[in-house]
Design an enzyme around this catalytic site. Sequence first.
Site, PDB file in Angstrom:
ATOM      1  N   LYS A 198       0.823  -1.212   0.000  1.00 13.94           N
ATOM      2  CA  LYS A 198       0.000   0.000   0.000  1.00 13.94           C
ATOM      3  C   LYS A 198       0.863   1.272   0.000  1.00 13.94           C
ATOM      4  O   LYS A 198       0.666   2.197  -0.784  1.00 13.94           O
ATOM      5  CB  LYS A 198      -0.916  -0.020   1.233  1.00 13.94           C
ATOM      6  CG  LYS A 198      -1.572   1.279   1.557  1.00 13.94           C
ATOM      7  CD  LYS A 198      -2.593   1.665   0.514  1.00 13.94           C
ATOM      8  CE  LYS A 198      -3.039   3.078   0.717  1.00 13.94           C
ATOM      9  NZ  LYS A 198      -4.236   3.414   0.010  1.00 13.94           N
ATOM     10  N   CYS A 252      -2.947  10.906   1.074  1.00 13.06           N
ATOM     11  CA  CYS A 252      -2.239   9.651   0.806  1.00 13.06           C
ATOM     12  C   CYS A 252      -0.861   9.879   0.206  1.00 13.06           C
ATOM     13  O   CYS A 252       0.146   9.587   0.829  1.00 13.06           O
ATOM     14  CB  CYS A 252      -3.080   8.805  -0.141  1.00 13.06           C
ATOM     15  SG  CYS A 252      -4.768   8.715   0.409  1.00 13.06           S
TER      16      CYS A 252
HETATM   17  N1  SAJ Z   1      -1.011  14.945  -8.979  1.00  6.55           N
HETATM   18  C1  SAJ Z   1      -0.068  15.611  -9.770  1.00  6.55           C
HETATM   19  N2  SAJ Z   1       0.278  15.076 -10.969  1.00  6.55           N
HETATM   20  C2  SAJ Z   1      -0.280  13.910 -11.432  1.00  6.55           C
HETATM   21  C3  SAJ Z   1      -1.229  13.237 -10.630  1.00  6.55           C
HETATM   22  C4  SAJ Z   1      -1.568  13.781  -9.395  1.00  6.55           C
HETATM   23  O1  SAJ Z   1       0.460  16.659  -9.395  1.00  6.55           O
HETATM   24  O2  SAJ Z   1       0.059  13.502 -12.552  1.00  6.55           O
HETATM   25  C5  SAJ Z   1      -1.406  15.498  -7.664  1.00  6.55           C
HETATM   26  C6  SAJ Z   1      -2.907  15.740  -7.527  1.00  6.55           C
HETATM   27  O3  SAJ Z   1      -3.286  16.963  -8.050  1.00  6.55           O
HETATM   28  C7  SAJ Z   1      -3.101  15.656  -6.019  1.00  6.55           C
HETATM   29  C8  SAJ Z   1      -2.079  14.587  -5.603  1.00  6.55           C
HETATM   30  O4  SAJ Z   1      -1.147  14.520  -6.669  1.00  6.55           O
HETATM   31  O5  SAJ Z   1      -2.788  16.871  -5.393  1.00  6.55           O
HETATM   32  C9  SAJ Z   1      -2.661  13.222  -5.331  1.00  6.55           C
HETATM   33  O6  SAJ Z   1      -3.723  12.950  -6.216  1.00  6.55           O
HETATM   34  P1  SAJ Z   1      -3.999  11.545  -6.920  1.00  6.55           P
HETATM   35  O7  SAJ Z   1      -5.211  11.721  -7.741  1.00  6.55           O
HETATM   36  O8  SAJ Z   1      -2.802  11.053  -7.636  1.00  6.55           O
HETATM   37  O9  SAJ Z   1      -4.204  10.518  -5.717  1.00  6.55           O
HETATM   38  P2  SAJ Z   1      -5.124  10.516  -4.388  1.00  6.55           P
HETATM   39  O10 SAJ Z   1      -4.288  11.006  -3.254  1.00  6.55           O
HETATM   40  O11 SAJ Z   1      -6.429  11.165  -4.621  1.00  6.55           O
HETATM   41  O12 SAJ Z   1      -5.360   8.928  -4.214  1.00  6.55           O
HETATM   42  C10 SAJ Z   1      -4.245   8.054  -4.067  1.00  6.55           C
HETATM   43  C11 SAJ Z   1      -4.400   6.865  -5.029  1.00  6.55           C
HETATM   44  N3  SAJ Z   1      -3.163   6.103  -5.063  1.00  6.55           N
HETATM   45  C12 SAJ Z   1      -2.530   5.822  -6.221  1.00  6.55           C
HETATM   46  O13 SAJ Z   1      -2.894   6.214  -7.297  1.00  6.55           O
HETATM   47  C13 SAJ Z   1      -1.296   4.976  -6.117  1.00  6.55           C
HETATM   48  C14 SAJ Z   1      -5.547   5.989  -4.551  1.00  6.55           C
HETATM   49  O14 SAJ Z   1      -5.616   4.819  -5.345  1.00  6.55           O
HETATM   50  C15 SAJ Z   1      -5.332   5.588  -3.086  1.00  6.55           C
HETATM   51  O15 SAJ Z   1      -6.434   4.836  -2.604  1.00  6.55           O
HETATM   52  C16 SAJ Z   1      -5.231   6.831  -2.268  1.00  6.55           C
HETATM   53  O16 SAJ Z   1      -4.140   7.623  -2.749  1.00  6.55           O
HETATM   54  C17 SAJ Z   1      -4.997   6.394  -0.825  1.00  6.55           C
HETATM   55  O17 SAJ Z   1      -5.954   6.415  -0.029  1.00  6.55           O
HETATM   56  O18 SAJ Z   1      -3.902   5.934  -0.504  1.00  6.55           O
END
Ligand code: SAJ
Length: 402
Positions: A198, A252
């Site tokens: 995880k 996360c």
């Molecule tokens: N972000 C970027 N660039 C990207 C993708 C995201 O800057 O290319 C930023 C987003 O804007 C945001 C942050 O990263 O601020 C996180 O966003 P996210 O959409 O990537 O992820 P979370 O935090 O909403 O959800 C994540 C997910 N984990 C993965 O993709 C490995 C989700 O599957 C998990 O369940 C969740 O964390 C968790 O609870 O751990």
Amino acid sequence: MVNVIGLGYIGLPTALMMASHGVEIIGTDYNGELVATLNAGQTTFKEDGIEELFNDAVKSGIRFTTEYQVTDTYIISVPTPYDKFSKKVDPRYVVAAVGDVIKVAPQGAIMVIESTISPGTIEKSVRPVIENAGRSDINIVHAPERIIPGNMVYELLHNNRTIGADDRETGERVKELYASFCQGEIVVTDIRTAEMTKVVENTYRAVNIAFANELAKICHHDGMDVYEIIRICNMHPRVNILQPGPGVGGHCISVDPWFLVGDYPSLAKVIDESMKTNDAMPAFVLHRIYDIMKEKGMRDLSRVGLYGLTYKENVDDMRESPTLQLLESQEKHLGEPLKVYDPLITRDVLKNQYHNLDDFLNDVDIVVIMVGHEEIKSNFDKLKKKIILDTRHIYPGECYHL
Ligand code: SAJ
């Protein structure tokens, strides 16, 4: 019957999903107000498809209460904050929930922990609670959640899952429970492996985003188009670079990788640097704002507006949001905070916050797109006369980028 403990962002959708697939569910939360809201027929946060799921679950007989139930299976999905100084996980809510459950759990009950924890937390913090209470009969399982806010309902149904258990038989029993709704593959492994996978999944994404952010800075320095470069690189069959942005928020990806840095400070070097790179992005956006103001001969910060307060698009969650981080670092330097607006944050949380897009746009000349909500995408025509800093690469017209 399954008793789901903790009805937040993960526990509630999980409870609703299981109930709507025929599992008898009672949801327990110690927050009486939250339970009252749910019992009054209202969901507690916005998410695509959650209303429909809620209605299905209610029809299937889901119940919500503040009481822990006597049953054979518990799912614990309470928050795991982290200590900002030591960077270690703070398991106090998990430990408290486990302590409450063992007071009522019958002999041989299964206790599934869904909350994200750092590798070894079950051994260090959970098992001792159970053993000290003389309840070694309880079967501990770790089934870390994997759903992404904004697409939770779909992902609950379709994502593959990991189940960590001490013995195969318990793992298989829990697998059967999750298979009631989960159409993905369900892998059964040991607890420590499940804990580690995880954290590693979120760390992989954090490091990849940090790489993209670093590329954005390099490209900005020499006038190269980072988005075009990433787009072309990603056409290579073995390259998949994520997108740069104004920072990383959420509970996360901006948090979990720190658990590895906190636990293995001399080993987790790349992870440590990546987290620092991501954490530095809001301040980088602030520098870009100053650069643009200088270029345009502007001095009045009150004419700068930040669009978006949440940590990412189309969710109403502000935890660790890059906009809040930016405001925090700006306040340290200048005092008066910039203007902000977010269509999904309807309550007043900040000074200089607007509740209407037109009012907000009337009062600013520079719009910094911090979050790519659908609302702004369908109102791009209103931005035509503005100076735009687009940190999300969504604006189709002329604008500044990271
Ligand atoms: N972000 C970027 N660039 C990207 C993708 C995201 O800057 O290319 C930023 C987003 O804007 C945001 C942050 O990263 O601020 C996180 O966003 P996210 O959409 O990537 O992820 P979370 O935090 O909403 O959800 C994540 C997910 N984990 C993965 O993709 C490995 C989700 O599957 C998990 O369940 C969740 O964390 C968790 O609870 O751990």
